[in-house]
Design a protein around this motif. Structure first.
Motif, PDB file in Angstrom:
ATOM      1  N   MET A 189     104.201 -52.121  88.685  1.00 43.88           N
ATOM      2  CA  MET A 189     103.813 -50.785  88.058  1.00 43.88           C
ATOM      3  C   MET A 189     102.433 -50.859  87.508  1.00 43.88           C
ATOM      4  N   ALA A 190     101.742 -49.751  87.770  1.00 43.96           N
ATOM      5  CA  ALA A 190     100.297 -49.742  87.315  1.00 43.96           C
ATOM      6  C   ALA A 190      99.833 -48.270  86.941  1.00 43.96           C
ATOM      7  N   ILE A 191      98.889 -48.061  86.292  1.00 42.26           N
ATOM      8  CA  ILE A 191      98.517 -46.853  85.862  1.00 42.26           C
ATOM      9  C   ILE A 191      97.057 -46.929  85.647  1.00 42.26           C
ATOM     10  N   THR A 192      96.272 -46.387  86.427  1.00 40.33           N
ATOM     11  CA  THR A 192      94.847 -46.187  86.242  1.00 40.33           C
ATOM     12  C   THR A 192      94.487 -44.750  86.317  1.00 40.33           C
ATOM     13  N   ALA A 193      93.451 -44.525  85.261  1.00 43.49           N
ATOM     14  CA  ALA A 193      93.147 -43.493  84.869  1.00 43.49           C
ATOM     15  C   ALA A 193      91.476 -43.443  84.836  1.00 43.49           C
ATOM     16  N   LYS A 194      90.718 -42.278  85.325  1.00 40.79           N
ATOM     17  CA  LYS A 194      89.277 -42.293  85.525  1.00 40.79           C
ATOM     18  C   LYS A 194      89.197 -40.865  84.905  1.00 40.79           C
ATOM     19  N   VAL A 195      87.889 -40.600  83.981  1.00 38.97           N
ATOM     20  CA  VAL A 195      87.750 -39.457  83.529  1.00 38.97           C
ATOM     21  C   VAL A 195      86.243 -39.255  83.527  1.00 38.97           C
ATOM     22  N   LEU A 196      85.591 -37.876  83.785  1.00 40.68           N
ATOM     23  CA  LEU A 196      84.158 -37.914  83.780  1.00 40.68           C
ATOM     24  C   LEU A 196      83.711 -37.539  82.232  1.00 40.68           C
ATOM     25  N   ARG A 197      83.010 -38.348  81.663  1.00 41.61           N
ATOM     26  CA  ARG A 197      82.726 -37.982  80.221  1.00 41.61           C
ATOM     27  C   ARG A 197      81.142 -38.430  79.921  1.00 41.61           C
ATOM     28  N   ALA A 208      86.744 -45.309  82.559  1.00 46.43           N
ATOM     29  CA  ALA A 208      88.288 -45.818  82.432  1.00 46.43           C
ATOM     30  C   ALA A 208      88.768 -44.952  81.389  1.00 46.43           C
ATOM     31  N   ALA A 209      90.131 -44.478  81.422  1.00 46.48           N
ATOM     32  CA  ALA A 209      90.602 -43.723  80.322  1.00 46.48           C
ATOM     33  C   ALA A 209      92.049 -44.200  80.497  1.00 46.48           C
ATOM     34  N   ASP A 210      92.871 -43.242  79.939  1.00 49.32           N
ATOM     35  CA  ASP A 210      94.320 -43.500  79.755  1.00 49.32           C
ATOM     36  C   ASP A 210      95.258 -42.319  80.154  1.00 49.32           C
ATOM     37  N   PHE A 211      96.491 -42.283  80.013  1.00 52.98           N
ATOM     38  CA  PHE A 211      97.304 -40.903  80.380  1.00 52.98           C
ATOM     39  C   PHE A 211      96.956 -39.748  79.552  1.00 52.98           C
ATOM     40  N   ASP A 212      96.321 -40.053  78.295  1.00 53.66           N
ATOM     41  CA  ASP A 212      95.825 -39.087  77.533  1.00 53.66           C
ATOM     42  C   ASP A 212      94.777 -38.140  77.866  1.00 53.66           C
ATOM     43  N   ALA A 213      94.219 -38.674  78.934  1.00 54.64           N
ATOM     44  CA  ALA A 213      92.864 -38.236  79.635  1.00 54.64           C
ATOM     45  C   ALA A 213      93.270 -36.952  80.210  1.00 54.64           C
ATOM     46  N   LEU A 214      94.504 -36.650  80.331  1.00 58.93           N
ATOM     47  CA  LEU A 214      94.968 -35.299  80.963  1.00 58.93           C
ATOM     48  C   LEU A 214      94.832 -34.005  80.071  1.00 58.93           C
ATOM     49  N   LYS A 215      94.635 -34.487  78.757  1.00 58.71           N
ATOM     50  CA  LYS A 215      94.816 -33.423  77.757  1.00 58.71           C
ATOM     51  C   LYS A 215      93.270 -32.969  77.364  1.00 58.71           C
ATOM     52  N   GLY A 216      92.278 -33.501  77.951  1.00 64.41           N
ATOM     53  CA  GLY A 216      91.240 -33.005  77.989  1.00 64.41           C
ATOM     54  C   GLY A 216      90.569 -31.710  78.629  1.00 64.41           C
ATOM     55  N   HIS A 217      89.537 -31.573  78.819  1.00 59.63           N
ATOM     56  CA  HIS A 217      88.949 -30.440  79.564  1.00 59.63           C
ATOM     57  C   HIS A 217      87.913 -30.743  80.477  1.00 59.63           C
ATOM     58  N   VAL A 218      87.897 -31.968  80.596  1.00 66.44           N
ATOM     59  CA  VAL A 218      86.937 -32.607  81.724  1.00 66.44           C
ATOM     60  C   VAL A 218      87.694 -33.093  82.857  1.00 66.44           C
ATOM     61  N   PRO A 219      87.026 -33.191  84.034  1.00 62.83           N
ATOM     62  CA  PRO A 219      87.900 -33.788  85.247  1.00 62.83           C
ATOM     63  C   PRO A 219      88.395 -35.108  84.834  1.00 62.83           C
ATOM     64  N   ALA A 220      89.614 -35.137  85.286  1.00 69.33           N
ATOM     65  CA  ALA A 220      90.211 -36.383  84.886  1.00 69.33           C
ATOM     66  C   ALA A 220      91.416 -36.653  86.180  1.00 69.33           C
ATOM     67  N   TRP A 221      91.633 -38.100  86.490  1.00 66.31           N
ATOM     68  CA  TRP A 221      92.475 -38.500  87.668  1.00 66.31           C
ATOM     69  C   TRP A 221      93.267 -39.676  87.088  1.00 66.31           C
ATOM     70  N   VAL A 222      94.709 -39.363  87.275  1.00 64.63           N
ATOM     71  CA  VAL A 222      95.437 -40.701  86.693  1.00 64.63           C
ATOM     72  C   VAL A 222      96.266 -40.965  87.844  1.00 64.63           C
ATOM     73  N   ASP A 223      96.331 -42.394  88.212  1.00 63.09           N
ATOM     74  CA  ASP A 223      97.025 -42.729  89.545  1.00 63.09           C
ATOM     75  C   ASP A 223      97.990 -43.453  88.982  1.00 63.09           C
TER      76      ASP A 223
END
Length: 318
Positions: free
Chosen positions: A1-9, A15-30
Protein backbone atom coordinates in the motif's frame (compact mmCIF):
# COMPACT_ATOMS: atom_id res chain seq x y z
CA UNK A 1 0.00 0.00 0.00
CA UNK A 2 1.28 3.47 -0.91
CA UNK A 3 -0.19 6.91 -1.38
CA UNK A 4 1.74 9.60 -3.21
CA UNK A 5 0.30 13.09 -3.52
CA UNK A 6 1.72 16.03 -5.42
CA UNK A 7 0.36 19.56 -5.62
CA UNK A 8 1.32 22.77 -7.44
CA UNK A 9 1.76 25.31 -4.67
CA UNK A 10 3.61 28.64 -4.66
CA UNK A 11 4.99 28.05 -8.15
CA UNK A 12 6.50 24.64 -7.38
CA UNK A 13 5.39 21.02 -7.25
CA UNK A 14 5.52 19.74 -3.69
CA UNK A 15 4.69 16.55 -1.86
CA UNK A 16 1.31 16.59 -0.16
CA UNK A 17 -1.30 14.27 1.33
CA UNK A 18 -4.84 13.18 0.53
CA UNK A 19 -6.18 16.53 1.77
CA UNK A 20 -4.52 18.21 -1.23
CA UNK A 21 -7.67 17.32 -3.18
CA UNK A 22 -9.63 19.84 -1.09
CA UNK A 23 -7.63 22.78 -2.38
CA UNK A 24 -8.06 24.87 -5.51
CA UNK A 25 -4.66 24.21 -7.09
CA UNK A 26 -3.69 21.32 -9.43
CA UNK A 27 -3.20 18.18 -7.33
CA UNK A 28 -2.54 14.53 -8.09
CA UNK A 29 -3.02 11.68 -5.65
CA UNK A 30 -1.73 8.26 -6.67
CA UNK A 31 -2.97 5.27 -4.63
CA UNK A 32 -1.34 1.85 -4.99
CA UNK A 33 -3.01 -1.27 -3.55
CA UNK A 34 -5.71 0.75 -1.76
CA UNK A 35 -7.30 -0.42 1.49
CA UNK A 36 -11.06 -0.48 2.05
CA UNK A 37 -10.78 2.73 4.02
CA UNK A 38 -8.96 4.47 1.16
CA UNK A 39 -11.47 3.16 -1.40
CA UNK A 40 -14.28 4.51 0.76
CA UNK A 41 -12.59 7.91 0.93
CA UNK A 42 -12.01 8.01 -2.82
CA UNK A 43 -15.58 6.86 -3.45
CA UNK A 44 -16.97 9.69 -1.32
CA UNK A 45 -15.11 12.19 -3.50
CA UNK A 46 -16.04 10.77 -6.90
CA UNK A 47 -19.55 9.50 -6.12
CA UNK A 48 -18.95 5.73 -6.22
CA UNK A 49 -19.00 3.00 -3.58
CA UNK A 50 -15.80 1.24 -2.53
CA UNK A 51 -17.18 -1.99 -3.98
CA UNK A 52 -17.67 -0.36 -7.39
CA UNK A 53 -14.10 0.92 -7.41
CA UNK A 54 -12.87 -2.47 -6.18
CA UNK A 55 -14.60 -4.19 -9.09
CA UNK A 56 -12.93 -1.80 -11.50
CA UNK A 57 -9.53 -2.88 -10.18
CA UNK A 58 -10.14 -6.51 -11.16
CA UNK A 59 -8.03 -7.82 -14.04
CA UNK A 60 -11.13 -8.59 -16.13
CA UNK A 61 -12.24 -4.93 -16.09
CA UNK A 62 -12.29 -3.55 -19.61
CA UNK A 63 -10.83 -0.09 -20.39
CA UNK A 64 -13.45 2.64 -20.75
CA UNK A 65 -14.28 6.36 -20.61
CA UNK A 66 -17.27 7.48 -18.57
CA UNK A 67 -18.45 10.68 -16.96
CA UNK A 68 -19.52 10.87 -13.31
CA UNK A 69 -21.13 13.85 -11.61
CA UNK A 70 -17.90 15.76 -11.01
CA UNK A 71 -15.23 13.57 -12.57
CA UNK A 72 -14.38 11.85 -15.82
CA UNK A 73 -13.60 8.19 -15.24
CA UNK A 74 -10.81 6.77 -17.43
CA UNK A 75 -9.72 3.14 -17.13
CA UNK A 76 -6.73 1.84 -19.10
CA UNK A 77 -4.66 -1.30 -18.77
CA UNK A 78 -1.03 -1.06 -17.67
CA UNK A 79 1.46 -3.80 -18.52
CA UNK A 80 3.47 -5.71 -15.91
CA UNK A 81 5.83 -8.68 -15.86
CA UNK A 82 4.53 -11.64 -13.83
CA UNK A 83 6.56 -14.89 -13.75
CA UNK A 84 8.23 -14.29 -17.14
CA UNK A 85 4.85 -13.41 -18.69
CA UNK A 86 3.74 -9.90 -19.58
CA UNK A 87 0.20 -9.34 -18.32
CA UNK A 88 -2.05 -6.32 -17.90
CA UNK A 89 -3.95 -4.84 -15.00
CA UNK A 90 -6.35 -1.85 -14.77
CA UNK A 91 -5.35 1.69 -13.86
CA UNK A 92 -8.20 4.01 -12.84
CA UNK A 93 -8.02 7.76 -13.38
CA UNK A 94 -10.57 10.15 -11.88
CA UNK A 95 -10.07 13.53 -13.55
CA UNK A 96 -11.75 16.87 -12.85
CA UNK A 97 -10.77 20.05 -14.66
CA UNK A 98 -13.11 22.15 -12.52
CA UNK A 99 -11.68 20.79 -9.25
CA UNK A 100 -8.10 20.84 -10.56
CA UNK A 101 -7.35 17.34 -9.38
CA UNK A 102 -6.67 13.82 -10.54
CA UNK A 103 -6.82 10.55 -8.58
CA UNK A 104 -5.08 7.46 -9.93
CA UNK A 105 -5.76 4.05 -8.40
CA UNK A 106 -4.08 0.73 -9.23
CA UNK A 107 -3.29 -2.54 -7.47
CA UNK A 108 0.41 -2.76 -8.31
CA UNK A 109 3.32 -0.46 -8.95
CA UNK A 110 3.30 1.09 -12.41
CA UNK A 111 6.57 1.52 -14.29
CA UNK A 112 5.08 4.46 -16.20
CA UNK A 113 3.95 6.37 -13.12
CA UNK A 114 7.25 5.72 -11.36
CA UNK A 115 8.99 7.29 -14.35
CA UNK A 116 6.91 10.44 -13.89
CA UNK A 117 8.02 10.54 -10.23
CA UNK A 118 11.60 10.55 -11.54
CA UNK A 119 11.03 13.69 -13.64
CA UNK A 120 13.08 16.73 -12.76
CA UNK A 121 11.35 19.35 -10.62
CA UNK A 122 11.37 21.77 -13.55
CA UNK A 123 9.75 19.30 -15.94
CA UNK A 124 7.12 18.25 -13.41
CA UNK A 125 6.34 21.88 -12.67
CA UNK A 126 5.83 22.53 -16.39
CA UNK A 127 3.35 19.66 -16.65
CA UNK A 128 1.33 20.74 -13.62
CA UNK A 129 1.32 24.36 -14.78
CA UNK A 130 -0.33 23.38 -18.07
CA UNK A 131 -3.20 21.80 -16.19
CA UNK A 132 -4.65 18.47 -15.13
CA UNK A 133 -5.51 17.41 -18.69
CA UNK A 134 -1.86 17.75 -19.70
CA UNK A 135 -0.89 15.65 -16.65
CA UNK A 136 -3.32 12.94 -17.76
CA UNK A 137 -1.72 12.99 -21.19
CA UNK A 138 1.75 12.65 -19.64
CA UNK A 139 0.64 9.72 -17.44
CA UNK A 140 -0.94 7.85 -20.36
CA UNK A 141 2.09 8.60 -22.55
CA UNK A 142 4.48 7.01 -20.00
CA UNK A 143 2.14 4.04 -19.56
CA UNK A 144 2.09 3.44 -23.30
CA UNK A 145 5.89 3.73 -23.40
CA UNK A 146 6.08 0.74 -21.04
CA UNK A 147 4.29 -1.23 -23.75
CA UNK A 148 7.15 -0.35 -26.09
CA UNK A 149 9.56 -1.76 -23.50
CA UNK A 150 7.57 -4.99 -23.20
CA UNK A 151 7.33 -5.36 -26.99
CA UNK A 152 11.10 -4.86 -27.33
CA UNK A 153 11.71 -7.51 -24.67
CA UNK A 154 9.38 -9.92 -26.46
CA UNK A 155 11.18 -9.17 -29.72
CA UNK A 156 14.45 -10.28 -28.09
CA UNK A 157 12.76 -13.48 -26.92
CA UNK A 158 11.57 -14.22 -30.44
CA UNK A 159 15.11 -13.77 -31.79
CA UNK A 160 16.41 -16.30 -29.24
CA UNK A 161 13.62 -18.70 -30.16
CA UNK A 162 14.48 -18.36 -33.85
CA UNK A 163 18.12 -19.17 -33.09
CA UNK A 164 17.14 -22.37 -31.25
CA UNK A 165 14.20 -23.57 -33.32
CA UNK A 166 16.34 -25.96 -35.39
CA UNK A 167 17.72 -27.67 -32.28
CA UNK A 168 15.13 -30.44 -31.88
CA UNK A 169 16.98 -31.81 -28.84
CA UNK A 170 15.70 -28.78 -26.87
CA UNK A 171 12.21 -28.97 -28.31
CA UNK A 172 10.37 -28.98 -24.97
CA UNK A 173 12.23 -25.93 -23.66
CA UNK A 174 11.81 -24.02 -26.92
CA UNK A 175 8.08 -24.75 -27.12
CA UNK A 176 7.51 -23.72 -23.49
CA UNK A 177 9.20 -20.35 -24.06
CA UNK A 178 7.39 -19.96 -27.35
CA UNK A 179 3.95 -20.41 -25.82
CA UNK A 180 4.80 -18.12 -22.87
CA UNK A 181 5.86 -15.45 -25.36
CA UNK A 182 2.76 -15.92 -27.48
CA UNK A 183 0.51 -15.69 -24.42
CA UNK A 184 2.19 -12.40 -23.47
CA UNK A 185 1.58 -11.06 -26.96
CA UNK A 186 -2.09 -11.98 -26.79
CA UNK A 187 -2.49 -10.08 -23.49
CA UNK A 188 -0.61 -7.06 -24.82
CA UNK A 189 -2.50 -6.97 -28.12
CA UNK A 190 -5.86 -7.22 -26.35
CA UNK A 191 -4.94 -4.40 -23.94
CA UNK A 192 -3.59 -2.16 -26.68
CA UNK A 193 -6.75 -2.47 -28.77
CA UNK A 194 -8.89 -1.60 -25.73
CA UNK A 195 -6.59 1.30 -24.73
CA UNK A 196 -6.78 2.63 -28.30
CA UNK A 197 -10.56 2.82 -27.99
CA UNK A 198 -10.19 4.76 -24.73
CA UNK A 199 -7.78 7.28 -26.28
CA UNK A 200 -10.09 7.61 -29.29
CA UNK A 201 -12.96 8.31 -26.89
CA UNK A 202 -10.94 11.06 -25.21
CA UNK A 203 -10.16 12.53 -28.64
CA UNK A 204 -13.87 12.57 -29.44
CA UNK A 205 -14.43 14.60 -26.25
CA UNK A 206 -16.34 11.88 -24.42
CA UNK A 207 -14.51 12.86 -21.20
CA UNK A 208 -16.28 16.14 -20.45
CA UNK A 209 -14.17 17.01 -17.40
CA UNK A 210 -11.00 17.27 -19.47
CA UNK A 211 -9.86 20.49 -21.08
CA UNK A 212 -11.01 20.13 -24.69
CA UNK A 213 -8.30 22.57 -25.84
CA UNK A 214 -5.51 20.20 -24.76
CA UNK A 215 -6.36 17.03 -26.68
CA UNK A 216 -3.57 17.25 -29.28
CA UNK A 217 -1.31 15.04 -27.17
CA UNK A 218 -3.90 12.28 -27.19
CA UNK A 219 -3.90 12.22 -31.00
CA UNK A 220 -0.17 11.52 -31.00
CA UNK A 221 -0.72 8.88 -28.34
CA UNK A 222 -3.34 7.20 -30.50
CA UNK A 223 -0.84 7.01 -33.37
CA UNK A 224 1.73 5.37 -31.07
CA UNK A 225 -0.81 2.75 -29.97
CA UNK A 226 -1.73 1.96 -33.57
CA UNK A 227 1.98 1.50 -34.35
CA UNK A 228 2.39 -0.86 -31.37
CA UNK A 229 -0.63 -2.91 -32.40
CA UNK A 230 0.91 -3.37 -35.84
CA UNK A 231 4.25 -4.36 -34.25
CA UNK A 232 2.60 -6.95 -32.00
CA UNK A 233 0.62 -8.35 -34.93
CA UNK A 234 3.84 -8.67 -36.96
CA UNK A 235 5.69 -10.36 -34.10
CA UNK A 236 2.80 -12.76 -33.57
CA UNK A 237 2.99 -13.76 -37.24
CA UNK A 238 6.76 -14.25 -36.93
CA UNK A 239 6.27 -16.36 -33.81
CA UNK A 240 3.58 -18.45 -35.48
CA UNK A 241 5.92 -19.07 -38.41
CA UNK A 242 8.70 -20.00 -35.98
CA UNK A 243 6.41 -22.57 -34.33
CA UNK A 244 5.55 -24.06 -37.72
CA UNK A 245 9.22 -24.23 -38.70
CA UNK A 246 10.13 -25.83 -35.37
CA UNK A 247 7.42 -28.48 -35.73
CA UNK A 248 8.51 -29.10 -39.32
CA UNK A 249 12.10 -29.54 -38.12
CA UNK A 250 10.96 -32.10 -35.55
CA UNK A 251 8.91 -33.92 -38.21
CA UNK A 252 11.85 -33.99 -40.61
CA UNK A 253 14.12 -35.28 -37.86
CA UNK A 254 11.62 -38.04 -37.12
CA UNK A 255 11.48 -38.96 -40.81
CA UNK A 256 15.28 -39.20 -40.97
CA UNK A 257 15.31 -41.41 -37.88
CA UNK A 258 12.60 -43.66 -39.31
CA UNK A 259 14.52 -44.02 -42.59
CA UNK A 260 17.65 -45.02 -40.73
CA UNK A 261 15.76 -47.51 -38.56
CA UNK A 262 14.12 -48.95 -41.68
CA UNK A 263 17.46 -49.27 -43.50
CA UNK A 264 19.10 -51.00 -40.53
CA UNK A 265 16.12 -53.32 -40.26
CA UNK A 266 16.46 -54.27 -43.95
CA UNK A 267 20.21 -54.80 -43.57
CA UNK A 268 19.74 -57.11 -40.60
CA UNK A 269 16.82 -58.94 -42.25
CA UNK A 270 18.81 -60.57 -45.10
CA UNK A 271 21.58 -62.13 -42.90
CA UNK A 272 18.87 -63.29 -40.51
CA UNK A 273 17.03 -64.88 -43.44
CA UNK A 274 20.18 -66.72 -44.59
CA UNK A 275 20.95 -67.89 -41.04
CA UNK A 276 17.34 -68.97 -40.61
CA UNK A 277 17.35 -71.05 -43.80
CA UNK A 278 20.54 -72.90 -42.91
CA UNK A 279 19.34 -73.36 -39.37
CA UNK A 280 16.16 -75.19 -40.33
CA UNK A 281 15.74 -78.71 -38.94
CA UNK A 282 16.03 -80.67 -42.24
CA UNK A 283 18.57 -83.26 -43.38
CA UNK A 284 18.73 -82.44 -47.09
CA UNK A 285 19.75 -78.78 -47.05
CA UNK A 286 22.18 -77.98 -49.91
CA UNK A 287 25.81 -77.72 -48.79
CA UNK A 288 24.80 -78.53 -45.21
CA UNK A 289 27.61 -81.09 -44.96
CA UNK A 290 30.09 -79.26 -47.19
CA UNK A 291 33.38 -77.99 -45.79
CA UNK A 292 32.68 -74.65 -47.52
CA UNK A 293 28.99 -74.34 -46.51
CA UNK A 294 29.61 -72.28 -43.40
CA UNK A 295 31.97 -69.85 -45.16
CA UNK A 296 29.56 -69.58 -48.08
CA UNK A 297 26.73 -68.61 -45.73
CA UNK A 298 28.93 -66.04 -43.95
CA UNK A 299 30.09 -64.66 -47.28
CA UNK A 300 26.50 -64.33 -48.48
CA UNK A 301 25.65 -62.43 -45.34
CA UNK A 302 28.62 -60.04 -45.70
CA UNK A 303 27.90 -59.40 -49.38
CA UNK A 304 24.19 -58.77 -48.72
CA UNK A 305 25.00 -56.36 -45.89
CA UNK A 306 27.51 -54.47 -48.06
CA UNK A 307 25.15 -54.23 -51.04
CA UNK A 308 22.20 -53.03 -48.92
CA UNK A 309 24.36 -50.55 -47.00
CA UNK A 310 25.68 -49.14 -50.28
CA UNK A 311 22.15 -48.88 -51.68
CA UNK A 312 20.72 -47.07 -48.65
CA UNK A 313 23.71 -44.74 -48.49
CA UNK A 314 23.10 -43.64 -52.08
CA UNK A 315 19.43 -43.08 -51.19
CA UNK A 316 20.56 -41.03 -48.16
CA UNK A 317 18.82 -43.42 -45.81
CA UNK A 318 21.95 -44.51 -44.04
Amino acid sequence: MAITAKVLRDGAVAAADFDALKGHVPAWVDVVAPTDEELTRIGALVGLSKDEIGQMLQRKQRPLVRNLEHYSLIIVHIVESVEHTWRTTPLILFVSKSRHDIISVHKRESIGINRIYAYSAQRLHGIFKQGITHLVSAILDEIMDTYFLSIDELSDRIERIEEEMFDYTRSKEVMQRTFITKKSMIYIHKALVANRDVIAGIEKEYATFLDQNQLAGFRELNSDIVQMIEMVTTYRDILTSAIEIHLTTISNSLNVTMKRVTSWGAIILVPSLIAGIFGMNFQDIPMLNSHFGFWLAIGSMVVSVYVLALYFKRKDWF
